[in-house]
Design a protein around this motif. Structure first.
Motif, mmCIF file in Angstrom:
data_model
loop_
_atom_site.group_PDB
_atom_site.id
_atom_site.type_symbol
_atom_site.label_atom_id
_atom_site.label_comp_id
_atom_site.label_asym_id
_atom_site.label_seq_id
_atom_site.Cartn_x
_atom_site.Cartn_y
_atom_site.Cartn_z
ATOM 1 N N UNK A 78 0.835 -1.208 0.000
ATOM 2 C CA UNK A 78 0.000 0.000 0.000
ATOM 3 C C UNK A 78 0.864 1.250 0.000
ATOM 4 N N UNK A 79 2.075 1.155 0.530
ATOM 5 C CA UNK A 79 2.968 2.330 0.577
ATOM 6 C C UNK A 79 3.363 2.790 -0.824
ATOM 7 N N UNK A 80 4.000 1.951 -1.659
ATOM 8 C CA UNK A 80 4.351 2.450 -2.999
ATOM 9 C C UNK A 80 3.117 2.768 -3.840
ATOM 10 N N UNK A 81 2.022 2.050 -3.620
ATOM 11 C CA UNK A 81 0.790 2.352 -4.352
ATOM 12 C C UNK A 81 0.297 3.755 -3.990
ATOM 13 N N UNK A 82 0.328 4.083 -2.706
ATOM 14 C CA UNK A 82 -0.120 5.410 -2.290
ATOM 15 C C UNK A 82 0.812 6.497 -2.844
ATOM 16 N N UNK A 83 2.098 6.204 -2.945
ATOM 17 C CA UNK A 83 3.035 7.175 -3.503
ATOM 18 C C UNK A 83 2.746 7.389 -4.995
ATOM 19 N N UNK A 85 -0.238 7.092 -6.440
ATOM 20 C CA UNK A 85 -1.448 7.924 -6.473
ATOM 21 C C UNK A 85 -1.104 9.377 -6.150
ATOM 22 N N UNK A 86 -0.229 9.570 -5.165
ATOM 23 C CA UNK A 86 0.179 10.914 -4.762
ATOM 24 C C UNK A 86 0.902 11.623 -5.902
ATOM 25 N N UNK A 87 1.823 10.937 -6.560
ATOM 26 C CA UNK A 87 2.554 11.533 -7.689
ATOM 27 C C UNK A 87 1.578 11.937 -8.803
ATOM 28 N N UNK A 88 0.588 11.096 -9.064
ATOM 29 C CA UNK A 88 -0.409 11.420 -10.089
ATOM 30 C C UNK A 88 -1.240 12.632 -9.667
ATOM 31 N N UNK A 89 -1.582 12.735 -8.384
ATOM 32 C CA UNK A 89 -2.354 13.889 -7.902
ATOM 33 C C UNK A 89 -1.540 15.168 -8.017
ATOM 34 N N UNK A 90 -0.259 15.114 -7.646
ATOM 35 C CA UNK A 90 0.605 16.299 -7.766
ATOM 36 C C UNK A 90 0.739 16.700 -9.236
ATOM 37 N N UNK A 91 0.918 15.727 -10.111
ATOM 38 C CA UNK A 91 1.025 16.029 -11.546
ATOM 39 C C UNK A 91 -0.267 16.660 -12.064
ATOM 40 N N UNK A 92 -1.400 16.122 -11.652
ATOM 41 C CA UNK A 92 -2.691 16.671 -12.072
ATOM 42 C C UNK A 92 -2.860 18.106 -11.593
ATOM 43 N N UNK A 93 -2.504 18.353 -10.340
ATOM 44 C CA UNK A 93 -2.609 19.710 -9.796
ATOM 45 C C UNK A 93 -1.647 20.661 -10.497
ATOM 46 N N UNK A 94 -0.433 20.202 -10.772
ATOM 47 C CA UNK A 94 0.554 21.049 -11.449
ATOM 48 C C UNK A 94 0.086 21.405 -12.858
ATOM 49 N N UNK A 114 -4.958 7.877 -1.955
ATOM 50 C CA UNK A 114 -3.747 7.932 -1.126
ATOM 51 C C UNK A 114 -4.125 7.698 0.329
ATOM 52 N N UNK A 115 -5.150 8.396 0.787
ATOM 53 C CA UNK A 115 -5.582 8.264 2.171
ATOM 54 C C UNK A 115 -6.028 6.857 2.522
ATOM 55 N N UNK A 116 -6.767 6.222 1.621
ATOM 56 C CA UNK A 116 -7.232 4.855 1.856
ATOM 57 C C UNK A 116 -6.051 3.886 1.908
ATOM 58 N N UNK A 117 -5.119 4.033 0.973
ATOM 59 C CA UNK A 117 -3.958 3.138 0.952
ATOM 60 C C UNK A 117 -3.120 3.310 2.215
ATOM 61 N N UNK A 136 -1.090 9.303 10.048
ATOM 62 C CA UNK A 136 -1.001 10.762 9.947
ATOM 63 C C UNK A 136 -1.261 11.217 8.509
ATOM 64 N N UNK A 137 -0.699 10.493 7.561
ATOM 65 C CA UNK A 137 -0.858 10.850 6.150
ATOM 66 C C UNK A 137 -2.299 10.788 5.692
ATOM 67 N N UNK A 138 -3.043 9.808 6.192
ATOM 68 C CA UNK A 138 -4.454 9.702 5.813
ATOM 69 C C UNK A 138 -5.195 10.970 6.207
ATOM 70 N N UNK A 139 -4.988 11.404 7.432
ATOM 71 C CA UNK A 139 -5.666 12.613 7.915
ATOM 72 C C UNK A 139 -5.231 13.833 7.096
ATOM 73 N N UNK A 140 -3.929 13.975 6.865
ATOM 74 C CA UNK A 140 -3.407 15.147 6.143
ATOM 75 C C UNK A 140 -3.876 15.172 4.688
ATOM 76 N N UNK A 141 -3.800 14.039 4.020
ATOM 77 C CA UNK A 141 -4.183 13.984 2.603
ATOM 78 C C UNK A 141 -5.682 14.226 2.444
ATOM 79 N N UNK A 142 -6.476 13.633 3.311
ATOM 80 C CA UNK A 142 -7.923 13.857 3.218
ATOM 81 C C UNK A 142 -8.273 15.302 3.564
#
Length: 159
Positions: A78-83, A85-94, A114-117, A136-142
């Motif tokens: 779940x860790x690399x999977x969440x990363x 998803x996170x990279x895709x979200x940052x790319x989408x936002x950028x 990301x939060x679920x993973x 902590x990451x789940x709370x922050x990302x959500x």
């Protein structure tokens, strides 16, 4: 007089702003999971790697994936999977910030994934004897998804 189309810099309701991208990038500095062991030791899991307190050491995500992963439980994937998803979200936002082409449902949805993973990862670690993990990451990302993307998704649903 020609009609001008507002860019994301003029209208933050259409695409991500620089502030949104910076909020997403700030998640790199926050531990996504804090694992506390019965002996008092801790491991801080970041998007880029993990930091152990005893002995004090840093393991990058690539090292973890390609050197230390043999025989580890599946929930750790779940860790690399969440990363990813996170990279895709940052790319989408950028892209939304720079090109004004973003669907906030996609970026926000990726952050929810990301939060679920990360929640799955923390839950898996917490099932281990003598260890508890705090997501902590789940709370922050959500929180970022809710603060920056949910209002835009709601606005889209109304129109």
């Amino acid at each position: 007089m020609p009609k001008t189309v507002p860019s994301s810099h003029d209208n933050p309701e259409t695409s991500s702003t620089r502030r949104t991208v910076l909020a997403l990038l700030s998640l790199l500095f926050l531990p996504w999971s804090l694992q506390v062991f019965a002996a008092g030791d801790a491991t801080f899991l970041f998007a880029w790697g993990l930091v152990n307190t005893n002995p004090l050491s840093v393991t990058t995500l690539p090292d973890f994936l390609f050197v230390y992963t043999r025989g580890l439980p599946e929930y750790i994937l779940a860790w690399p999977l969440s990363v990813a998803f996170y990279a895709a979200a940052v790319a989408s936002a950028a892209v939304g910030w720079r090109v004004d082409r973003e669907d906030p449902r996609v970026t926000g949805g990726l952050l929810v994934l990301v939060g679920i993973a990360q929640l799955r990862l923390a839950w898996g670690f917490s099932l281990q004897p003598g260890r508890i993990a705090w997501p902590i990451g789940t709370v922050a990302v959500l929180a970022v998804a809710w603060w920056y993307y949910w209002p835009r998704v709601r606005t889209m649903r109304r129109s």
